[in-house]
Design a protein around this motif. Structure first.
Motif, PDB file in Angstrom:
ATOM      1  N   ARG A 194      28.438  84.989  -1.502  1.00  0.00           N
ATOM      2  CA  ARG A 194      27.714  84.980  -0.241  1.00  0.00           C
ATOM      3  C   ARG A 194      28.649  84.717   0.924  1.00  0.00           C
ATOM      4  O   ARG A 194      28.472  85.231   2.013  1.00  0.00           O
ATOM      5  CB  ARG A 194      26.617  83.908  -0.285  1.00  0.00           C
ATOM      6  N   THR A 242      19.881  79.745  14.561  1.00  0.00           N
ATOM      7  CA  THR A 242      20.339  79.365  13.221  1.00  0.00           C
ATOM      8  C   THR A 242      20.713  80.581  12.379  1.00  0.00           C
ATOM      9  O   THR A 242      21.626  80.519  11.556  1.00  0.00           O
ATOM     10  CB  THR A 242      19.253  78.570  12.475  1.00  0.00           C
ATOM     11  N   THR A 261      24.089  62.011  -0.513  1.00  0.00           N
ATOM     12  CA  THR A 261      24.090  62.319  -1.936  1.00  0.00           C
ATOM     13  C   THR A 261      25.474  62.774  -2.385  1.00  0.00           C
ATOM     14  O   THR A 261      26.224  63.382  -1.644  1.00  0.00           O
ATOM     15  CB  THR A 261      23.075  63.425  -2.244  1.00  0.00           C
ATOM     16  N   ARG A 307      29.169  79.101 -12.438  1.00  0.00           N
ATOM     17  CA  ARG A 307      28.339  80.275 -12.171  1.00  0.00           C
ATOM     18  C   ARG A 307      27.723  80.180 -10.783  1.00  0.00           C
ATOM     19  O   ARG A 307      27.775  81.124  -9.997  1.00  0.00           O
ATOM     20  CB  ARG A 307      27.245  80.309 -13.230  1.00  0.00           C
ATOM     21  N   GLU A 308      27.175  79.036 -10.500  1.00  0.00           N
ATOM     22  CA  GLU A 308      26.549  78.857  -9.196  1.00  0.00           C
ATOM     23  C   GLU A 308      27.585  78.949  -8.081  1.00  0.00           C
ATOM     24  O   GLU A 308      27.356  79.557  -7.039  1.00  0.00           O
ATOM     25  CB  GLU A 308      25.830  77.506  -9.149  1.00  0.00           C
ATOM     26  N   VAL A 354      28.395  82.526  -7.239  1.00  0.00           N
ATOM     27  CA  VAL A 354      27.364  83.175  -6.427  1.00  0.00           C
ATOM     28  C   VAL A 354      27.529  82.782  -4.959  1.00  0.00           C
ATOM     29  O   VAL A 354      27.473  83.618  -4.061  1.00  0.00           O
ATOM     30  CB  VAL A 354      25.958  82.793  -6.919  1.00  0.00           C
TER      31      VAL A 354
END
Lengths: 220, 220
Positions: free
Chosen positions: A58, A143, A6, A50-51, A54
DNA sequence: CGTATCCATTCGGTATACCGTTTCGGTATA
DNA sequence: TATACCGAAACGGTATACCGAATGGATACG
């Protein structure tokens, strides 16, 4: 690694671009990242920005004020100590867990070292160095351990970038030191028990801390 | 803890509500979280929901498919092992770092134990239990260590909720076991060296793993 | 009966617009 | 001169709308 079929999302590319600019020092520590300004700079709307912010938070590149204002993370010596402590907790553990796997298949690590040998810039060496360590984390097969480490990786990259810039490190030296150290680790995985591999990584991280004790001020 | 003066954001309340519904099992593991549906359910637009989902992912409650679809995280026994391994790496370390601080000031921990004594439900005991451990992480004074632990906390809460539901745990038993164990830890912080505190936490976590070995299937 | 194909629908990604709050510089006041 | 106050601009939070991609079930084909 992930040959995502994608198309990369605008938010993802924003993350990548900002990340690069932050690590390279183009956007200095402490700089404000106003959504609108960043959006205009990247030619997109505020939503993906914005995303991206964030996610960068993180990953340890950005921090938010209580009122939601984003800034590029500032680096203080205390932060470096914290980072060091955590690497010391996570990476030797990962080495222990990964030992059986990496004894059987050293292909990935060896390829990485070869690439490092041919690296043409300090930045490239840094990336490959981080990748080497990440390969161990991946091989550990936990993980969550991996994602914990990844959340540290950003800040680590920040430090390495800053230190190399301040140091004016030479490519050749960095490259050869890195290759040397990684070859020793590789040898450990080939021959030694998990417990010994754990100790080897521990020593490696300890050495990393010594690598840069000369820094006092990390002004912007 | 954080008496934020600013009004809670819709995204924050969405996080809180979803979190509660997930932990309580109201929204089962593996359930799809379509933005539109969640938004309608909460009476808000998709934007804050979108942000809430990202945060819930960071906190281990939600996972995204490669195409961006959000699902409530499924719990598998392997996940439990991973979580256990990481608690074993982080919490004893935190105890060692926090020992000097907690020797000087046990107020927070003591208040927590008192609250636990008066807890009226298993859920409440669970929350206070987690808070107890988080207090140690906070006292350790390593902000990154704390945020790593927090990123695990969500999943931990998920497990505890599930296990208690399956177990039909009795409030009284849970409460008294928890109080007992925490008092021992408290005593350690009062009297023992950092290294011993580290071992005490290690034992505590090891005991926690034994606490629930009876589970085989964790079906939805 | 099983499998491949196609289309309607759902869903996530993004742009735009609006609103309330926070900031911050300038002015008036002690 | 220092400080408190005020208003305009900046900024983040949210709603809405649109688009293209993914999904999944019905249909046609082997």
């Amino acid at each position: 690694m992930d040959t995502n079929a994608t198309l990369p999302t605008l938010a993802e590319t924003a993350v990548a671009r900002l990340r690069e600019q932050i690590v390279s020092g183009e956007i200095p520590g402490g700089a404000r990242l106003a959504e609108a300004a960043v959006a205009q700079g990247l030619g997109v709307s505020r939503v993906p920005v914005r995303e991206a912010l964030v996610r960068l938070e993180r990953d340890g590149f950005v921090e938010f004020s209580p009122t939601g204002r984003a800034r590029v993370k500032e680096l203080s010596p205390g932060d470096f100590e914290e980072l060091f402590t955590l690497r010391l907790a996570l990476e030797p553990l990962a080495a222990k867990l990964a030992a059986p796997v990496l004894r059987a298949d050293q292909g990935g690590l060896k390829r990485n070292v070869e690439k490092t040998r041919r690296a043409g810039s300090v930045r490239e060496v840094t990336c490959l160095d981080l990748e080497f360590h990440e390969l161990i984390l991946v091989a550990a097969g936990n993980t969550r351990l991996l994602s914990l480490w990844r959340s540290l990786r950003g800040e680590l990259e920040l430090w390495l970038g800053l230190l190399h810039r301040q140091h004016q490190t030479r490519t050749r030296e960095t490259r050869e030191e890195t290759v040397q150290a990684h070859l020793e680790i590789l040898e450990g995985f080939a021959k030694e028990s998990p417990a010994v591999c754990e100790r080897i990584l521990r020593r490696h991280i300890l050495g990393w801390r010594d690598w840069l004790p000369t820094f006092e001020e990390v002004g912007a």
